[in-house]
Design an enzyme around this catalytic site. Structure first.
Site, PDB file in Angstrom:
ATOM      1  N   CYS A   1      -4.153   0.532  -2.380  1.00 31.62           N
ATOM      2  CA  CYS A   1      -3.954  -0.699  -1.609  1.00 31.62           C
ATOM      3  C   CYS A   1      -2.850  -1.561  -2.226  1.00 31.62           C
ATOM      4  O   CYS A   1      -2.538  -1.438  -3.419  1.00 31.62           O
ATOM      5  CB  CYS A   1      -5.240  -1.511  -1.589  1.00 31.62           C
TER       6      CYS A   1
ATOM      7  N   TYR B   1      -5.688  11.597   1.497  1.00 28.92           N
ATOM      8  CA  TYR B   1      -5.954  10.174   1.772  1.00 28.92           C
ATOM      9  C   TYR B   1      -6.491   9.334   0.604  1.00 28.92           C
ATOM     10  O   TYR B   1      -5.977   8.244   0.356  1.00 28.92           O
ATOM     11  CB  TYR B   1      -6.912  10.038   2.966  1.00 28.92           C
TER      12      TYR B   1
ATOM     13  N   GLU C   1       0.362   5.211   0.656  1.00 34.09           N
ATOM     14  CA  GLU C   1      -0.560   6.231   1.162  1.00 34.09           C
ATOM     15  C   GLU C   1      -0.139   7.614   0.682  1.00 34.09           C
ATOM     16  O   GLU C   1       0.942   7.808   0.117  1.00 34.09           O
ATOM     17  CB  GLU C   1      -0.624   6.132   2.688  1.00 34.09           C
ATOM     18  N   ASN C   2      -1.041   8.566   0.921  1.00 36.48           N
ATOM     19  CA  ASN C   2      -0.810   9.933   0.448  1.00 36.48           C
ATOM     20  C   ASN C   2      -1.443  10.893   1.434  1.00 36.48           C
ATOM     21  O   ASN C   2      -2.470  10.574   2.039  1.00 36.48           O
ATOM     22  CB  ASN C   2      -1.446  10.091  -0.949  1.00 36.48           C
ATOM     23  N   ALA C   3      -0.853  12.085   1.559  1.00 34.56           N
ATOM     24  CA  ALA C   3      -1.402  13.108   2.465  1.00 34.56           C
ATOM     25  C   ALA C   3      -2.851  13.413   2.097  1.00 34.56           C
ATOM     26  O   ALA C   3      -3.671  13.711   2.972  1.00 34.56           O
ATOM     27  CB  ALA C   3      -0.548  14.367   2.399  1.00 34.56           C
TER      28      ALA C   3
ATOM     29  N   GLU D   1      -2.959  -4.783  -2.890  1.00 32.31           N
ATOM     30  CA  GLU D   1      -3.429  -5.741  -3.899  1.00 32.31           C
ATOM     31  C   GLU D   1      -3.573  -5.067  -5.256  1.00 32.31           C
ATOM     32  O   GLU D   1      -3.249  -5.639  -6.297  1.00 32.31           O
ATOM     33  CB  GLU D   1      -4.785  -6.326  -3.486  1.00 32.31           C
TER      34      GLU D   1
ATOM     35  N   CYS E   1      -9.840  -5.565   0.766  1.00 37.85           N
ATOM     36  CA  CYS E   1     -11.055  -4.751   0.790  1.00 37.85           C
ATOM     37  C   CYS E   1     -11.910  -5.076  -0.451  1.00 37.85           C
ATOM     38  O   CYS E   1     -11.452  -5.741  -1.388  1.00 37.85           O
ATOM     39  CB  CYS E   1     -10.700  -3.264   0.817  1.00 37.85           C
TER      40      CYS E   1
ATOM     41  N   ASN F   1       0.835  -1.210   0.000  1.00 35.22           N
ATOM     42  CA  ASN F   1       0.000   0.000   0.000  1.00 35.22           C
ATOM     43  C   ASN F   1       0.866   1.254   0.000  1.00 35.22           C
ATOM     44  O   ASN F   1       1.935   1.305   0.618  1.00 35.22           O
ATOM     45  CB  ASN F   1      -1.021   0.007   1.151  1.00 35.22           C
TER      46      ASN F   1
ATOM     47  N   CYS G   1     -10.483  -4.077  -3.887  1.00 36.93           N
ATOM     48  CA  CYS G   1      -9.382  -4.938  -4.335  1.00 36.93           C
ATOM     49  C   CYS G   1      -9.903  -6.292  -4.792  1.00 36.93           C
ATOM     50  O   CYS G   1      -9.379  -6.882  -5.741  1.00 36.93           O
ATOM     51  CB  CYS G   1      -8.347  -5.105  -3.223  1.00 36.93           C
TER      52      CYS G   1
END
Ligand code: THU
Length: 157
Positions: free
Chosen positions: A72, A67, A63-65, A74, A112, A61, A115
Site C-alpha cells: 500500500c 497479488y 502492485e505485483n502479479a 501508506e 486499510c 501503492n 496501514c
C-alpha cells in the site's frame, strides 16, 4: 459491567480551508498517487508524510502479479521514512487516491487496517499525536491522530 465510549472527531474541510503546510502535503500526496503502479486494481493511492525536519516523504501503492506481494501507499511511505530518516519524528500524514479514470473520488480514501497499524507505530515513536488528512476531491477529513483511526490498536505483546 461498564460501557466504554470511543469517540473519533473528524473535521471535514475543503482544500481552500487548509493551512499552507497542509496544502503542501495534500499536493504531495496527490502527486504521489499519480505515480502509483496499480495495473491490477487500477486504484492509485498516494501518501505523503511530513517529518519534523521539514522533509516530505511520499509513497504510492506498488502492485505485483503475485497479488499479496504488493504494498500500500501508506506503508511504502512510512517504511521509506523509517529506513531513510531513522529517528526523525512524523509531523503530519496525507492520503489520497485516483480511480481507474485517474480521477480523485469525491469522498476521502482511508487507510486499510494494516496501514493504520503500521502508521501507528511511527506516531508512537514520535511520542505525540500525528494529524492525518484523508483527501477527497470535494471533502478532506482532518483527524487529530493515527490513533483516532485505530482505536483499540494492538500495542504490545
Ligand atoms: N491500497 C493502498 O495503497 N492503501 C490502502 O490503505 C488500501 C489499499 C492499495 C492496495 C492496492 O494496490 C489497491 O489500493 C487496491 O486495494
Amino acid at each position: 459491567m461498564k460501557e466504554i465510549e470511543i469517540v473519533t472527531t473528524v473535521i471535514s474541510l475543503n482544500y481552500e480551508e487548509l493551512g499552507s503546510e497542509e496544502k503542501c502535503l495534500v499536493d504531495a500526496a496527490r502527486k504521489a498517487a499519480a505515480g502509483a503502479y496499480a495495473p491490477y486494481s487500477h486504484f492509485h493511492v498516494g501518501a505523503a508524510i511530513l517529518l519534523d525536519d521539514g522533509t516530505v516523504v511520499t509513497g504510492a501503492n506498488q502492485e505485483n502479479a503475485a497479488y499479496p506481494s504488493g504494498t500500500c501507499a501508506e506503508r511504502s511511505a512510512c517504511y521509506y521514512a523509517g529506513a531513510n530518516y531513522p529517528g526523525v519524528k512524523f509531523k503530519m500524514i496525507a492520503v489520497t487516491a485516483l480511480d481507474k479514470d485517474m480521477k480523485e473520488p469525491s469522498l476521502p480514501t482511508a487507510p486499510c487496517g494494516a496501514c493504520r497499524q503500521a502508521l501507528l507505530e511511527y506516531e508512537t515513536l514520535a511520542g505525540r499525536n500525528v494529524p492525518v488528512l484523508l483527501v477527497g476531491a470535494d471533502q478532506i477529513y482532518r483527524l487529530p491522530s493515527v490513533k483516532s483511526l485505530l482505536p483499540l490498536a494492538f500495542t504490545s505483546f
